[in-house]
Design a protein around this motif. Structure first.
Motif, PDB file in Angstrom:
ATOM      1  N   LYS A  88      23.201   7.489  31.407  1.00  0.00           N
ATOM      2  CA  LYS A  88      24.363   8.380  31.298  1.00  0.00           C
ATOM      3  C   LYS A  88      24.003   9.666  30.555  1.00  0.00           C
ATOM      4  O   LYS A  88      24.440  10.753  30.953  1.00  0.00           O
ATOM      5  CB  LYS A  88      25.527   7.702  30.601  1.00  0.00           C
ATOM      6  N   ASP A 109      24.348  13.331  32.061  1.00  0.00           N
ATOM      7  CA  ASP A 109      25.056  14.425  31.390  1.00  0.00           C
ATOM      8  C   ASP A 109      24.186  15.671  31.289  1.00  0.00           C
ATOM      9  O   ASP A 109      24.661  16.791  31.494  1.00  0.00           O
ATOM     10  CB  ASP A 109      25.510  13.995  29.990  1.00  0.00           C
ATOM     11  N   ALA A 132      24.951  19.190  33.100  1.00  0.00           N
ATOM     12  CA  ALA A 132      25.078  20.425  32.333  1.00  0.00           C
ATOM     13  C   ALA A 132      24.150  21.521  32.850  1.00  0.00           C
ATOM     14  O   ALA A 132      24.505  22.700  32.837  1.00  0.00           O
ATOM     15  CB  ALA A 132      24.788  20.160  30.865  1.00  0.00           C
ATOM     16  N   HIS A 169      27.602  19.031  38.450  1.00  0.00           N
ATOM     17  CA  HIS A 169      28.010  17.639  38.619  1.00  0.00           C
ATOM     18  C   HIS A 169      27.561  17.040  39.945  1.00  0.00           C
ATOM     19  O   HIS A 169      27.315  15.835  40.015  1.00  0.00           O
ATOM     20  CB  HIS A 169      29.529  17.504  38.469  1.00  0.00           C
ATOM     21  N   TYR A 197      24.985   9.336  37.705  1.00  0.00           N
ATOM     22  CA  TYR A 197      26.205   8.766  37.133  1.00  0.00           C
ATOM     23  C   TYR A 197      26.528   7.414  37.769  1.00  0.00           C
ATOM     24  O   TYR A 197      26.966   6.484  37.087  1.00  0.00           O
ATOM     25  CB  TYR A 197      27.400   9.712  37.309  1.00  0.00           C
TER      26      TYR A 197
END
Length: 135
Positions: free
Chosen positions: A42, A46, A50, A54, A61
């Protein structure tokens, strides 16, 4: 003679308790390995989200969610999401087969992840039994 039987019975019970606690400790270590990998995946997702958006992190994810759900299933003794249980098992199998991926997500060298891989193998065995029991 009666004292010997009592002593033998106490030793047998103590041995059984020690064995139970040892197996429980190994089981918890396997659950902890899956949870640690879920957190690491995770965090990597992330980071990718960033830096690249996404959409680029969507698959990562999904892997993180699979591992988190698998860890929850092992912790609660019940398959958390039966609809994706086969997918969770497939993701786990691929991760076990690829020590480079584990090292990448964990941010460690390949030589230092043997304990995590062993925990994942034990988690796979436990999850397969849990999944079969739920069918």
């Amino acid at each position: 003679m009666l004292e010997f039987i009592g002593t033998a019975a106490i030793c047998a019970v103590a041995f059984w308790v020690a064995r139970y606690l040892w197996n429980f400790w190994k089981y918890r270590r396997s659950v902890n390995a899956v949870e640690a990998l879920a957190i690491a995946v995770k965090a990597r997702a992330d980071f990718v989200a960033a830096s690249a958006g996404h959409d680029a992190a969507e698959k990562i994810y999904f892997v993180a969610v699979c591992f988190k759900s698998l860890a929850d299933s092992l912790s609660y003794g019940k398959v958390a999401n039966p609809l994706i249980a086969e997918t969770q098992l497939d993701v786990l199998e691929r991760m076990i087969g690829s020590p480079d991926d584990i090292a990448f997500f964990m941010g460690r060298p390949v030589e230092s992840i043997a304990e995590i891989r062993l925990g994942l193998v034990r988690a796979r065995e436990s999850f397969v039994l849990l999944h079969r029991a739920g069918k």
